[in-house]
Write a protein that holds these residues in place. Structure first.
Motif, mmCIF file in Angstrom:
data_model
loop_
_atom_site.group_PDB
_atom_site.id
_atom_site.type_symbol
_atom_site.label_atom_id
_atom_site.label_comp_id
_atom_site.label_asym_id
_atom_site.label_seq_id
_atom_site.Cartn_x
_atom_site.Cartn_y
_atom_site.Cartn_z
ATOM 1 N N HIS A 222 0.865 -1.179 0.000
ATOM 2 C CA HIS A 222 0.000 0.000 0.000
ATOM 3 C C HIS A 222 0.902 1.229 0.000
ATOM 4 N N PRO A 223 0.916 2.024 -1.068
ATOM 5 C CA PRO A 223 1.799 3.196 -1.108
ATOM 6 C C PRO A 223 1.329 4.301 -0.173
ATOM 7 N N ILE A 224 2.278 4.932 0.511
ATOM 8 C CA ILE A 224 1.998 6.108 1.347
ATOM 9 C C ILE A 224 2.403 7.358 0.584
ATOM 10 N N THR A 225 3.653 7.359 0.109
ATOM 11 C CA THR A 225 4.151 8.375 -0.818
ATOM 12 C C THR A 225 4.880 7.639 -1.932
ATOM 13 N N THR A 226 5.588 8.398 -2.774
ATOM 14 C CA THR A 226 6.349 7.757 -3.854
ATOM 15 C C THR A 226 7.590 7.038 -3.337
ATOM 16 N N GLU A 227 7.975 7.316 -2.099
ATOM 17 C CA GLU A 227 9.178 6.702 -1.532
ATOM 18 C C GLU A 227 8.892 5.872 -0.293
ATOM 19 N N ARG A 228 7.672 5.938 0.236
ATOM 20 C CA ARG A 228 7.334 5.192 1.459
ATOM 21 C C ARG A 228 6.151 4.276 1.159
ATOM 22 N N TYR A 229 6.276 3.012 1.639
ATOM 23 C CA TYR A 229 5.261 2.001 1.340
ATOM 24 C C TYR A 229 4.990 1.193 2.600
ATOM 25 N N GLN A 230 3.729 0.821 2.734
ATOM 26 C CA GLN A 230 3.323 -0.073 3.817
ATOM 27 C C GLN A 230 3.120 -1.469 3.247
ATOM 28 N N VAL A 231 3.726 -2.447 3.883
ATOM 29 C CA VAL A 231 3.651 -3.833 3.431
ATOM 30 C C VAL A 231 2.771 -4.609 4.397
ATOM 31 N N LEU A 232 1.781 -5.301 3.844
ATOM 32 C CA LEU A 232 0.834 -6.080 4.646
ATOM 33 C C LEU A 232 1.023 -7.569 4.383
ATOM 34 N N CYS A 233 0.797 -8.357 5.421
ATOM 35 C CA CYS A 233 0.836 -9.813 5.311
ATOM 36 C C CYS A 233 -0.486 -10.346 5.863
ATOM 37 N N SER A 234 -1.276 -10.979 5.006
ATOM 38 C CA SER A 234 -2.608 -11.491 5.356
ATOM 39 C C SER A 234 -3.512 -10.373 5.871
ATOM 40 N N GLY A 235 -3.373 -9.200 5.269
ATOM 41 C CA GLY A 235 -4.213 -8.072 5.628
ATOM 42 C C GLY A 235 -3.787 -7.318 6.857
ATOM 43 N N TYR B 45 -0.599 -5.343 9.274
ATOM 44 C CA TYR B 45 0.650 -4.594 9.120
ATOM 45 C C TYR B 45 1.844 -5.510 9.349
ATOM 46 N N ASP B 46 2.841 -5.431 8.446
ATOM 47 C CA ASP B 46 4.032 -6.275 8.557
ATOM 48 C C ASP B 46 5.310 -5.445 8.593
ATOM 49 N N ALA B 47 5.406 -4.395 7.763
ATOM 50 C CA ALA B 47 6.617 -3.582 7.747
ATOM 51 C C ALA B 47 6.340 -2.267 7.037
ATOM 52 N N LEU B 48 7.233 -1.304 7.294
ATOM 53 C CA LEU B 48 7.189 -0.006 6.628
ATOM 54 C C LEU B 48 8.503 0.196 5.898
ATOM 55 N N VAL B 49 8.432 0.463 4.591
ATOM 56 C CA VAL B 49 9.612 0.576 3.742
ATOM 57 C C VAL B 49 9.784 2.033 3.348
ATOM 58 N N ASP B 50 10.970 2.576 3.630
ATOM 59 C CA ASP B 50 11.310 3.948 3.249
ATOM 60 C C ASP B 50 12.530 3.888 2.343
ATOM 61 N N LEU B 51 12.329 4.089 1.034
ATOM 62 C CA LEU B 51 13.413 3.977 0.070
ATOM 63 C C LEU B 51 14.347 5.184 0.100
ATOM 64 N N THR B 52 13.881 6.320 0.618
ATOM 65 C CA THR B 52 14.737 7.506 0.695
ATOM 66 C C THR B 52 15.775 7.359 1.796
ATOM 67 N N GLU B 53 15.327 6.975 2.980
ATOM 68 C CA GLU B 53 16.233 6.827 4.125
ATOM 69 C C GLU B 53 16.851 5.431 4.197
#
Length: 280
Positions: free
Chosen positions: A122-135, A137-145
């Motif tokens: 689930h995208p938050i911004t163009t550089e930050r994404y929320q990753v879900l597992c079985s619906g 919350y599993d992790a938060l990915v920040d490609l900038t930092e």
């Protein structure tokens, strides 16, 4: 831990699980389970210090690369080219890796790709994404930092399954651009970058006038299996079990290594004397 609690295999298994935990929450959960199973092991680990053995509390980066026992890894790599001359063998080693990263990293990324099949992005911004597992919350990915809540990428510098699924969401064909240069094939091949000159025509070699016969070294008969490493330094507060002879009850050797004469029991001596006396 293996030598101190070798009679309890579950303690050693839980120790490796807690040692490899990436985040403190997972670390504390396994430590609670271990404390219920064996409180003495928890006391021992606390005295050693978490930063000395736990990945979650290590101050720097650990690359999970063993620097010992390289012979078995090398033999597995060149098992199809062992019979080649040394120059051809080196060329085989240079050309063994054709991808940008080493085979070990390729295999690890392939395993994480399979684990990422059930993840959602689930995208938050163009550089930050929320990753879900079985619906959930599993992790938060920040490609900038370059920060990920699972901490696998921060510590190993290899894309975790959350980064891989984000790369799929971004329609990228590969995620190798996030692999640290430490794992690149260029670094791997630099070890064998020096030139190896050929020996030339064997008929033009210079031989000494007096031929020296070199005999093969004398080899003692080896026992079956891997030889025991007696030079290993014991771990902190490790209790080294001393050998006790079951025959003379003295430390330092076993029954098989007993060199002195076996004392004859007094009962056998007295009975033999009676037999001699009766015979007379």
């Amino acid at each position: 831990m293996r030598s101190k609690y070798k009679k309890n295999a579950k303690v050693a298994w839980m120790y490796w699980k807690v040692a490899k935990a990436y985040i403190e929450f997972e670390f504390q959960q396994v430590m609670k389970s271990l404390s219920r199973l064996h409180p003495e092991a928890i006391t021992y680990l606390c005295e050693v210090g978490y930063d000395r053995w736990a990945r979650a509390y290590f101050s720097s980066h650990r690359y999970n690369v063993m620097t010992t026992n390289i012979a078995e890894s090398f033999n597995a790599l060149v098992k199809h080219a062992r019979g080649l001359p040394i120059t051809m063998l080196l060329e085989f080693i240079r050309d063994a890796c054709t991808s940008p990263v080493t085979p070990w990293v390729e295999d690890k990324i392939a395993k994480r790709v399979r684990k990422s099949l059930n993840l959602e992005v689930h995208p938050i911004t163009t550089e930050r994404y929320q990753v879900l597992c079985s619906g959930q919350y599993d992790a938060l990915v920040d490609l900038t930092e370059h920060t990920y809540t699972c901490r696998k990428f921060q510590l190993s510098k290899i894309p975790c399954m959350h980064v891989i699924v984000v790369a799929k969401y971004m329609k990228l064909t590969t995620c190798l651009q996030w692999v640290h240069s430490y794992y690149s094939t260029v670094f791997y091949q630099t070890v064998y970058a020096d030139a190896v000159n050929p020996l030339g025509d064997q008929s033009k070699w210079l031989h000494p006038e007096e031929a020296t016969v070199i005999h093969p070294p004398y080899m003692h008969r080896r026992r079956v299996g891997r030889p025991a490493n007696k030079n290993r330094r014991p771990s902190q507060k490790e209790v080294v079990e001393q050998l006790i002879c079951s025959r003379c009850h003295q430390p330092g050797h076993t029954r098989q290594n007993y060199r002195n004469l076996v004392p004859v029991p007094s009962s056998i001596t007295s009975s033999s004397r009676r037999k001699k006396k009766d015979g007379k």
